[in-house]
Design a protein around this motif. Structure first.
Motif, PDB file in Angstrom:
ATOM      1  N   LYS A 105       0.957  -1.263   0.146  1.00 22.28           N
ATOM      2  CA  LYS A 105       0.152  -0.094  -0.068  1.00 22.28           C
ATOM      3  C   LYS A 105       0.946   1.276   0.115  1.00 22.28           C
ATOM      4  N   SER A 106       0.289   2.300  -0.364  1.00 26.32           N
ATOM      5  CA  SER A 106       1.104   3.557  -0.560  1.00 26.32           C
ATOM      6  C   SER A 106       1.473   4.304   0.999  1.00 26.32           C
ATOM      7  N   ALA A 107       1.396   3.612   2.022  1.00 28.75           N
ATOM      8  CA  ALA A 107       1.916   4.148   3.353  1.00 28.75           C
ATOM      9  C   ALA A 107       3.616   4.143   3.086  1.00 28.75           C
ATOM     10  N   CYS A 108       4.101   3.510   2.225  1.00 27.07           N
ATOM     11  CA  CYS A 108       5.404   3.476   1.803  1.00 27.07           C
ATOM     12  C   CYS A 108       6.087   4.457   1.053  1.00 27.07           C
ATOM     13  N   THR A 118      15.913  -4.587   2.170  1.00 27.18           N
ATOM     14  CA  THR A 118      16.691  -4.997   3.517  1.00 27.18           C
ATOM     15  C   THR A 118      16.945  -3.519   4.342  1.00 27.18           C
ATOM     16  N   ASP A 119      16.900  -2.461   3.810  1.00 26.91           N
ATOM     17  CA  ASP A 119      17.269  -1.353   4.171  1.00 26.91           C
ATOM     18  C   ASP A 119      16.340  -0.573   5.228  1.00 26.91           C
ATOM     19  N   GLU A 120      16.827  -0.481   6.567  1.00 25.91           N
ATOM     20  CA  GLU A 120      15.662  -0.017   7.490  1.00 25.91           C
ATOM     21  C   GLU A 120      15.303   1.665   7.146  1.00 25.91           C
ATOM     22  N   LYS A 121      16.218   2.334   6.537  1.00 27.24           N
ATOM     23  CA  LYS A 121      15.813   3.744   6.215  1.00 27.24           C
ATOM     24  C   LYS A 121      14.667   3.663   5.245  1.00 27.24           C
ATOM     25  N   VAL A 122      14.651   2.527   4.339  1.00 30.16           N
ATOM     26  CA  VAL A 122      13.726   2.525   3.251  1.00 30.16           C
ATOM     27  C   VAL A 122      12.417   2.094   3.931  1.00 30.16           C
ATOM     28  N   ALA A 123      12.445   1.505   4.673  1.00 27.51           N
ATOM     29  CA  ALA A 123      11.238   0.671   5.287  1.00 27.51           C
ATOM     30  C   ALA A 123      10.455   1.656   6.556  1.00 27.51           C
ATOM     31  N   ARG A 124      11.260   2.390   6.918  1.00 28.63           N
ATOM     32  CA  ARG A 124      10.897   3.348   7.979  1.00 28.63           C
ATOM     33  C   ARG A 124       9.247   3.642   7.900  1.00 28.63           C
ATOM     34  N   THR A 163       4.648  -0.278   5.226  1.00 30.44           N
ATOM     35  CA  THR A 163       3.702  -1.064   6.090  1.00 30.44           C
ATOM     36  C   THR A 163       4.576  -2.628   6.398  1.00 30.44           C
ATOM     37  N   TRP A 164       5.686  -2.716   5.753  1.00 30.23           N
ATOM     38  CA  TRP A 164       6.509  -4.063   5.902  1.00 30.23           C
ATOM     39  C   TRP A 164       7.751  -3.614   6.683  1.00 30.23           C
ATOM     40  N   GLU A 165       8.312  -4.546   7.390  1.00 28.44           N
ATOM     41  CA  GLU A 165       9.619  -4.499   8.105  1.00 28.44           C
ATOM     42  C   GLU A 165      10.668  -4.701   7.103  1.00 28.44           C
ATOM     43  N   PRO A 166      11.957  -4.324   6.967  1.00 25.87           N
ATOM     44  CA  PRO A 166      13.060  -4.866   6.237  1.00 25.87           C
ATOM     45  C   PRO A 166      13.085  -6.184   6.281  1.00 25.87           C
ATOM     46  N   TYR A 167      13.308  -6.762   4.955  1.00 24.68           N
ATOM     47  CA  TYR A 167      13.251  -8.053   4.565  1.00 24.68           C
ATOM     48  C   TYR A 167      14.534  -8.677   5.253  1.00 24.68           C
ATOM     49  N   THR A 168      14.489  -9.711   5.784  1.00 28.95           N
ATOM     50  CA  THR A 168      15.600 -10.420   6.482  1.00 28.95           C
ATOM     51  C   THR A 168      16.343 -11.824   5.753  1.00 28.95           C
ATOM     52  N   SER A 169      15.696 -12.055   4.624  1.00 22.89           N
ATOM     53  CA  SER A 169      16.016 -13.155   3.826  1.00 22.89           C
ATOM     54  C   SER A 169      15.781 -13.276   2.373  1.00 22.89           C
ATOM     55  N   ILE A 170      16.485 -13.731   1.689  1.00 20.27           N
ATOM     56  CA  ILE A 170      16.103 -13.769   0.144  1.00 20.27           C
ATOM     57  C   ILE A 170      15.075 -14.584  -0.112  1.00 20.27           C
TER      58      ILE A 170
END
Length: 190
Positions: free
Chosen positions: A3-6, A43-49, A52-59
């Motif tokens: 969703k566009s919250a990101c 996976t970038d915390e700055k991008v995910a801030r 709606t999703w947390e940074p990805y942790t696995s491929i």
């Protein structure tokens, strides 16, 4: 990323030194072969801030997202510099009585913030989505009130700020105020 919250936090003004790069911005479908590039921003915390999703942790997480959400999505594109995906942009169509509206969402790798790339990608979508989906009359975007950079991206792309939706969404366990922006089909000839 659904969703566009990101929206990316955007720093700095567009620089004329990036004009050549902006000419190389393209939009294309994102596919499984793009997984390594996808993982850079996912996976970038700055991008995910503000997402709606947390940074990805696995491929595997990234592969599943592309397989299950991106590939079947009716309008999801990679934002590419040359042919390299550096972000993504999507439009979600509403249905029923809301079918005249679509929702724009985008994300961009943090190393590309402040270079006018997100603005260019949004303008590209605004210039084509009303032709591709003639039933749309309004394109909306929701942005966290604290994400001033993304608000500037939308304003530069011709969207109108309509107001603040107070306590509109729960984002990462916290109720957030969102700013709503819109672009009407009659305004899209930017």
């Amino acid at each position: 990323m659904e969703k566009s919250a990101c929206k990316p936090e955007h720093h700095g003004a567009e620089s004329s030194g990036y004009e050549f790069e902006l000419q190389r911005i393209t939009l294309r479908p994102l596919d499984l072969s793009d997984i390594d590039d996808f993982m850079v921003w996912a996976t970038d915390e700055k991008v995910a801030r503000f997402c709606t999703w947390e940074p990805y942790t696995s491929i595997e997480e990234g592969i599943n997202f592309i397989k299950e959400k991106v590939i079947p999505h009716p309008w999801f594109r990679a934002i590419c510099l040359g042919d390299k995906p550096i972000g993504a942009i999507s439009v979600i169509a509403n249905s029923g009585n809301d079918r005249c509206r679509g929702e724009l969402g985008y994300v961009l790798g943090s190393r590309y913030w402040g270079k006018g790339i997100a603005t260019q990608a949004v303008k590209m979508v605004a210039g084509t989505i009303f032709k591709e989906w003639p039933h749309l009359e309004r394109l909306e975007a929701l942005v966290d009130v604290e994400n001033g950079g993304s608000q500037r991206v939308l304003e530069k792309a011709g969207f109108q700020r309509e107001g603040v939706l107070r306590k509109y969404v729960v984002l990462k366990g916290k109720t957030r105020d969102m700013v709503i922006f819109s672009l009407l089909s009659t305004d899209s000839q930017i």
